[in-house]
Design an enzyme around this catalytic site. Structure first.
Site, PDB file in Angstrom:
ATOM      1  N   GLN A  63      37.866  40.447  43.128  1.00 24.77           N
ATOM      2  CA  GLN A  63      37.396  39.344  42.283  1.00 24.77           C
ATOM      3  C   GLN A  63      35.923  39.511  41.896  1.00 24.77           C
ATOM      4  O   GLN A  63      35.141  38.574  41.978  1.00 24.77           O
ATOM      5  CB  GLN A  63      37.604  37.987  42.980  1.00 24.77           C
ATOM      6  CG  GLN A  63      38.782  37.885  43.932  1.00 24.77           C
ATOM      7  CD  GLN A  63      40.116  38.361  43.396  1.00 24.77           C
ATOM      8  OE1 GLN A  63      40.313  38.420  42.197  1.00 24.77           O
ATOM      9  NE2 GLN A  63      41.031  38.700  44.280  1.00 24.77           N
ATOM     10  N   HIS A  64      35.559  40.704  41.482  1.00 21.98           N
ATOM     11  CA  HIS A  64      34.176  40.993  41.092  1.00 21.98           C
ATOM     12  C   HIS A  64      34.099  41.363  39.609  1.00 21.98           C
ATOM     13  O   HIS A  64      33.388  42.286  39.227  1.00 21.98           O
ATOM     14  CB  HIS A  64      33.612  42.143  41.939  1.00 21.98           C
ATOM     15  CG  HIS A  64      33.581  41.857  43.404  1.00 21.98           C
ATOM     16  ND1 HIS A  64      33.481  42.851  44.355  1.00 21.98           N
ATOM     17  CD2 HIS A  64      33.628  40.689  44.090  1.00 21.98           C
ATOM     18  CE1 HIS A  64      33.480  42.305  45.557  1.00 21.98           C
ATOM     19  NE2 HIS A  64      33.569  40.997  45.424  1.00 21.98           N
ATOM     20  N   GLN A  65      34.806  40.652  38.779  1.00 23.94           N
ATOM     21  CA  GLN A  65      34.839  40.978  37.353  1.00 23.94           C
ATOM     22  C   GLN A  65      33.491  40.663  36.694  1.00 23.94           C
ATOM     23  O   GLN A  65      32.919  39.586  36.913  1.00 23.94           O
ATOM     24  CB  GLN A  65      35.961  40.211  36.656  1.00 23.94           C
ATOM     25  CG  GLN A  65      37.344  40.580  37.153  1.00 23.94           C
ATOM     26  CD  GLN A  65      37.807  39.788  38.354  1.00 23.94           C
ATOM     27  OE1 GLN A  65      37.120  38.881  38.817  1.00 23.94           O
ATOM     28  NE2 GLN A  65      38.987  40.096  38.865  1.00 23.94           N
TER      29      GLN A  65
END
Length: 617
Positions: free
Chosen positions: A549-551
């Protein structure tokens, strides 16, 4: 309140025991305190006005920081709009229950498109792209890992023309935002002592973590503070927690200032459009839905989008700012043609390898062991396994497949967790990570009641790049994601190299003394490959793909002549006055760190620039 399938056994048992506790086991005052923690924090205490100086859309970490810093000037009015709810401390403060929160209304519930090269063993061939909603944003549901990344990230941004974003520029802001309690590195000059956000050593540290860090050092890795600019090496986890309780944007920056008369916070407010004057190309306010009613609110000075790497570009495009051809496809009149959503990077990785521990120093084998009031009280007192997200240490690796030739610039991070998914036999973890029943039953369940631990290698510098697009002009539809993991074999090989490194580390004396053994059961889909070969691990990576979840980069920061840039170095949207983006979507490329720390930094940096531009106190 919570989806039934997602409530974990640990929470159910805790609540049940709270209701049935007998005198002498727990004091009435403690019981009252714990039950009180089950209430949702109330932020919306004001009636909506017609106009504010600033409207901040999104109460993720950056939005919370902005709301706090801008209202330090009592003459400035700020409206903070959040689509989700307030926190419920009993459920949201324990880091270990993060995976279960990902299956609640605190998560937008996004998922990737069907994958061709990754997520092959997961539900529907897709990976979860969890994205927090609620006061605190993704800091409510993330893994509380606080990593700033490498100094070379920031210096690269500055070298590309983003003046003011170099390492020496941002370090004072990192120090300003944190109160650090780091036992080995707190006095090295790189940490703050009186900021709003608590950053600390995780209070829980298993014997496995200690042995692993020592083994990594014996294998040639430096023991270092990975938040001091250089991160090639190994160290114990630094977490954004306070006495083991999750520290979010909400409880760190907002909870103590909700009574400021110049700050209005509205939860459950869905912003559907930024209002932009088509003649002057100026943002004038927002349109939102609250309590099933539409409202339009004016912004006298600026609208600031801090809705996250997905919602901010979506809102820009719905408002007519984005790729003109794409907007026209959905019947939206383009006001300014910009490459909004044309890029997105993500840190892909893998669950595993797993090691069995034959001579453990503890007997932590099941989450049910933590499902009692005693463990809940230990957690409230800042100790016990509930204070950890399961990750205890981080190793940064430079693989031979890295694009950047700098030998001190890592391209893979390896997280060491004190357990694996066998720890939780309820549906909670499986739902959070999209594990199929077959994957869990054949690979993880055989480890139930066995002491084991797992590594999570994460690719820091992926070659894969995707897009975020509109699904339609309906503001209540999710965005559409076009992103494929591991299209480039070198991304897989970099992760496999890191897997081989932790296997090498496992042969060193400290871990060997615990009797660790590489778990040799094969992942479903890879049964016919020889175990522990490069080809086997490539298959393992593609089937048991992990997402973190590091977009980033959906509203990329860059120079005006950069064809990929959406905002300038002061985060102002090109071509539209009075409109900024201040969230991790502005990060130009995948960083060498988890993006929660970056979100707090961006809020602090944006607040300073806005104060300068408007001459605020």
């Amino acid at each position: 309140m919570f989806r039934a399938r997602a409530v974990s056994a640990v929470l159910l048992v805790i609540v049940a025991e709270l209701l049935q506790v007998s005198d002498g086991f727990i004091s009435f005052s403690n019981l009252t305190s714990i039950v009180y923690d089950a209430k949702e924090i109330s932020y919306g205490r004001h009636s909506l006005l017609d106009s504010y100086d600033f409207i901040v859309v999104g109460a993720g970490p950056a939005g919370c920081v902005l709301a706090n810093r801008l209202t330090e000037d009592p003459a400035v009015s700020v409206l903070l709009l959040e689509i989700g709810r307030g926190e419920i401390p009993l459920f949201t403060d324990a880091p270990l229950v993060g995976p279960f929160l990902a299956s609640t209304s605190y998560n937008f519930g996004y998922e990737t498109e069907k994958q061709r090269h990754g997520c092959l063993g997961l539900r529907g061939g897709r990976c979860s792209w969890a994205h927090g909603r609620g006061v605190g944003g993704s800091s409510i549901i993330n893994n509380v890992i606080f990593t700033r990344g490498n100094r070379r990230d920031y210096d690269g941004w500055a070298k590309a023309g983003n003046t003011g974003w170099g390492w020496n520029d941002v370090l004072p802001l990192y120090k300003r935002l944190e109160t650090a309690n780091i036992r080995d590195f707190g006095d090295n000059g790189f940490h703050g002592t009186d900021g709003p956000l608590s950053v600390e050593d995780c209070p829980f540290r298993s014997g496995i973590a200690k042995a692993y860090v020592r083994s990594a050092q014996e294998a040639g890795y430096r023991y270092l503070d990975y938040n001091a600019g250089d991160n090639l090496g190994v160290s114990f986890l630094q977490a954004h927690t306070k006495n083991g309780r999750r520290a979010t944007g909400g409880n760190s920056y907002l909870r103590g200032i909700v009574d400021r008369p110049n700050l209005h916070i509205m939860t459950r407010a869905w912003v559907t459009k930024v209002l932009i004057d088509p003649d002057t190309k100026t943002a004038t306010g927002v349109r939102l839905v609250h309590d099933q009613r539409y409202h339009e609110v004016d912004a006298a000075r600026e609208v600031i989008l801090s809705a996250g790497a997905f919602e901010s570009p979506k809102l820009l495009m719905l408002s007519g700012v984005g790729p003109a051809a794409h907007l026209k496809q959905h019947g939206i009149k383009p006001l300014h043609d910009l490459p909004v959503g044309r890029k997105v990077y993500e840190h892909g990785g893998v669950f595993g390898p797993i090691f069995i521990v034959h001579q453990p120093t503890d007997n932590l084998v099941s989450i049910e062991q933590l499902a009692n009031v005693g463990e809940m009280l230990r957690f409230r007192n800042g100790s016990g396994p509930l204070t950890t997200n399961s990750v205890e240490s981080l190793l940064y690796v430079k693989s031979p497949f890295a694009e950047d030739p700098d030998p001190d610039y890592p391209d893979v991070e390896v997280m060491q967790a004190f357990t694996s998914f066998s720890f939780d036999t309820t549906p909670g973890t499986r739902n959070a990570y999209y594990l199929t029943d077959r994957m869990f039953d054949e690979y993880f369940r055989p480890l139930a009641q066995t002491r084991n631990f797992m590594f999570l290698p994460m690719l820091l510098k992926p070659r894969a790049v995707g897009r975020v697009e509109l699904k339609s002009s309906n503001p209540f539809n999710h965005p559409m994601f076009r992103y494929q993991y591991f299209e480039d074999e070198r991304d897989v090989d970099a992760i496999v190299y890191a897997i081989k490194e932790v296997i090498r580390i496992s042969t060193k004396a400290p871990l060997r003394q615990l009797g660790v053994e590489l778990y040799s059961r094969k992942v479903p889909g890879c049964q016919y490959m020889a175990f522990n070969t490069v080809d086997y691990w490539r298959c393992h990576v593609r089937h048991l793909t992990a997402t973190f979840q590091h977009q980033v980069a959906t509203c990329k920061m860059g120079l005006a002549d950069d064809p990929e840039a959406v905002v300038d170095n002061r985060l102002r949207v090109y071509g539209i006055k009075g409109l900024r983006v201040a969230d991790v979507g502005i990060i130009p490329e995948a960083p060498t760190g988890h993006t929660s720390a970056h979100s707090f930094l961006i809020g602090e940096k944006a607040a300073d620039m806005i104060k300068e531009d408007h001459r605020l106190r």
